[in-house]
Design a protein around this motif. Structure first.
Motif, PDB file in Angstrom:
ATOM      1  N   PHE A 110       0.829  -1.210   0.000  1.00 15.50           N
ATOM      2  CA  PHE A 110       0.000   0.000   0.000  1.00 15.50           C
ATOM      3  C   PHE A 110       0.863   1.259   0.000  1.00 15.50           C
ATOM      4  O   PHE A 110       0.469   2.285  -0.571  1.00 15.50           O
ATOM      5  N   ILE A 111       2.022   1.207   0.632  1.00 21.06           N
ATOM      6  CA  ILE A 111       2.971   2.326   0.558  1.00 21.06           C
ATOM      7  C   ILE A 111       3.386   2.548  -0.892  1.00 21.06           C
ATOM      8  O   ILE A 111       3.492   3.685  -1.365  1.00 21.06           O
ATOM      9  N   ALA A 137      -7.832   1.723   0.270  1.00 24.63           N
ATOM     10  CA  ALA A 137      -8.549   2.945  -0.123  1.00 24.63           C
ATOM     11  C   ALA A 137      -7.865   4.180   0.441  1.00 24.63           C
ATOM     12  O   ALA A 137      -7.775   5.216  -0.239  1.00 24.63           O
ATOM     13  N   TYR A 138      -7.391   4.119   1.687  1.00 26.69           N
ATOM     14  CA  TYR A 138      -6.716   5.271   2.294  1.00 26.69           C
ATOM     15  C   TYR A 138      -5.440   5.625   1.534  1.00 26.69           C
ATOM     16  O   TYR A 138      -4.990   6.779   1.573  1.00 26.69           O
ATOM     17  N   TRP A 173      -1.772   5.993  10.459  1.00 28.20           N
ATOM     18  CA  TRP A 173      -1.290   7.331  10.100  1.00 28.20           C
ATOM     19  C   TRP A 173      -2.066   7.953   8.940  1.00 28.20           C
ATOM     20  O   TRP A 173      -2.336   9.148   8.956  1.00 28.20           O
ATOM     21  N   ARG A 174      -2.493   7.163   7.961  1.00 27.62           N
ATOM     22  CA  ARG A 174      -3.197   7.775   6.824  1.00 27.62           C
ATOM     23  C   ARG A 174      -4.589   8.268   7.207  1.00 27.62           C
ATOM     24  O   ARG A 174      -5.020   9.339   6.773  1.00 27.62           O
ATOM     25  N   LEU A 175      -5.320   7.502   8.012  1.00 26.07           N
ATOM     26  CA  LEU A 175      -6.676   7.916   8.374  1.00 26.07           C
ATOM     27  C   LEU A 175      -6.643   9.221   9.164  1.00 26.07           C
ATOM     28  O   LEU A 175      -7.481  10.106   8.962  1.00 26.07           O
ATOM     29  N   ARG A 176      -5.655   9.368  10.021  1.00 25.37           N
ATOM     30  CA  ARG A 176      -5.496  10.610  10.784  1.00 25.37           C
ATOM     31  C   ARG A 176      -5.250  11.792   9.862  1.00 25.37           C
ATOM     32  O   ARG A 176      -5.781  12.883  10.057  1.00 25.37           O
ATOM     33  N   GLU A 177      -4.445  11.578   8.826  1.00 22.96           N
ATOM     34  CA  GLU A 177      -4.156  12.649   7.875  1.00 22.96           C
ATOM     35  C   GLU A 177      -5.395  13.019   7.061  1.00 22.96           C
ATOM     36  O   GLU A 177      -5.564  14.172   6.663  1.00 22.96           O
ATOM     37  N   ILE A 178      -6.274  12.052   6.834  1.00 17.74           N
ATOM     38  CA  ILE A 178      -7.444  12.291   5.988  1.00 17.74           C
ATOM     39  C   ILE A 178      -8.570  12.954   6.774  1.00 17.74           C
ATOM     40  O   ILE A 178      -9.172  13.932   6.314  1.00 17.74           O
ATOM     41  N   LEU A 226     -12.632   6.082  15.361  1.00 12.33           N
ATOM     42  CA  LEU A 226     -12.932   4.992  14.440  1.00 12.33           C
ATOM     43  C   LEU A 226     -12.021   3.795  14.658  1.00 12.33           C
ATOM     44  O   LEU A 226     -12.482   2.642  14.669  1.00 12.33           O
ATOM     45  N   LEU A 227     -10.733   4.031  14.849  1.00  5.69           N
ATOM     46  CA  LEU A 227      -9.798   2.915  15.004  1.00  5.69           C
ATOM     47  C   LEU A 227      -9.938   2.224  16.347  1.00  5.69           C
ATOM     48  O   LEU A 227      -9.822   0.992  16.444  1.00  5.69           O
TER      49      LEU A 227
END
Length: 260
Positions: free
Chosen positions: A98-99, A124-125, A155-160, A169-170
């Motif tokens: 995914f990276i 998706a993130y 880390w990605r969900l936090r950025e989004i 959510l997590l």
């Protein structure tokens, strides 16, 4: 027919495995294709994603990710996941794939329908742009299975969506629907199922009309760490300021303006 679509009519399709790939001159559509298990992401899917990333790193094109059978991806393959041990976790099997998806030179658009859970949500993130149908159910229920969302969600969900929303959510493992996903900015558009892929292509068309080098540079600076700014922006701009395409596009803009 849009300008971008006109330049992408030549296409070819390959694959009958976990990832169906349609190649056009300016974009690639990759469809997760394990509908019997709601497109659960297994090792074969990860291997196919790596091969696709190698292709798009060598020949950059916009990538549209979708899922077959009215589902994006229901998560990682639990049967395989259950057998993995500490050494497997440290290998970052899904995380590294995914990276690589997130780091592709050109934009990645995720077209989400139905379930996008666990590893499916994390894939998706990794996209730059996410659109969905009203049937979307997205979330990370990993803690309920005795693990964490370790393929990018932390880390990605936090950025989004921001730290507070991501934590809720997590830590609860709550799955949210399309309306809430749109409200919190996790997806940017909702479309009926039969209009989802055309909507993704319309976004790709808009991207294609822009300067390719400027698009790649924009994505590169957006992915740069905070302390790299503004130096990274100015370095990229310096290259673009010398480009013939910048001169051509700005000259055409000024000529059109003079004719009005």
């Amino acid at each position: 027919m849009g300008e971008g679509r006109e330049t992408s009519l030549r296409s070819s399709s390959t694959g009958d495995g976990p990832l169906l790939i349609e190649r056009r001159d300016d974009r690639v559509v990759a469809t997760l294709n394990r509908p019997d298990v709601r497109n659960a992401i297994d090792q074969a899917t990860i291997d196919a994603l790596h091969l696709l990333c190698a292709e798009l790193e060598a020949i950059p094109r916009t990538l549209i990710l979708a899922g077959a059978g009215g589902v994006f991806a229901s998560g990682a393959d639990i049967a395989q996941l259950r057998e993995r041990r500490a050494d497997d976790a440290r290998r970052g099997i899904n995380a590294k794939a995914f990276i690589r998806v997130a780091g592709l030179p050109m934009p990645v658009i995720a077209a989400l329908d139905g379930y996008a859970l666990g590893g499916g949500a994390e894939l998706a993130y990794a996209a730059d742009i996410r659109i969905a149908t009203p049937a979307l159910k997205i979330g990370n229920p990993e803690t309920g299975l005795g693990i964490i969302a370790a393929a990018g969600a932390s880390w990605r969900l936090r950025e989004i969506v921001g730290e507070a929303r991501a934590a809720e959510l997590l830590l609860t493992g709550r799955t949210i629907g399309a309306a809430e996903a749109l409200e919190i900015g996790l997806v940017s558009e909702l479309h009926p199922a039969d209009e989802l892929l055309p909507a993704a292509h319309a976004i790709a068309d808009r991207i294609v009309r822009n300067d390719r080098a400027a698009t790649i540079a924009t994505k590169r600076v957006m992915r740069a760490p905070r302390d790299a700014h503004p130096t990274v922006d100015l370095d990229e701009q310096a290259v673009l300021f010398e480009s013939p395409e910048k001169m051509r596009r700005m000259t055409e803009f000024l000529e059109r303006k003079q004719k009005k």
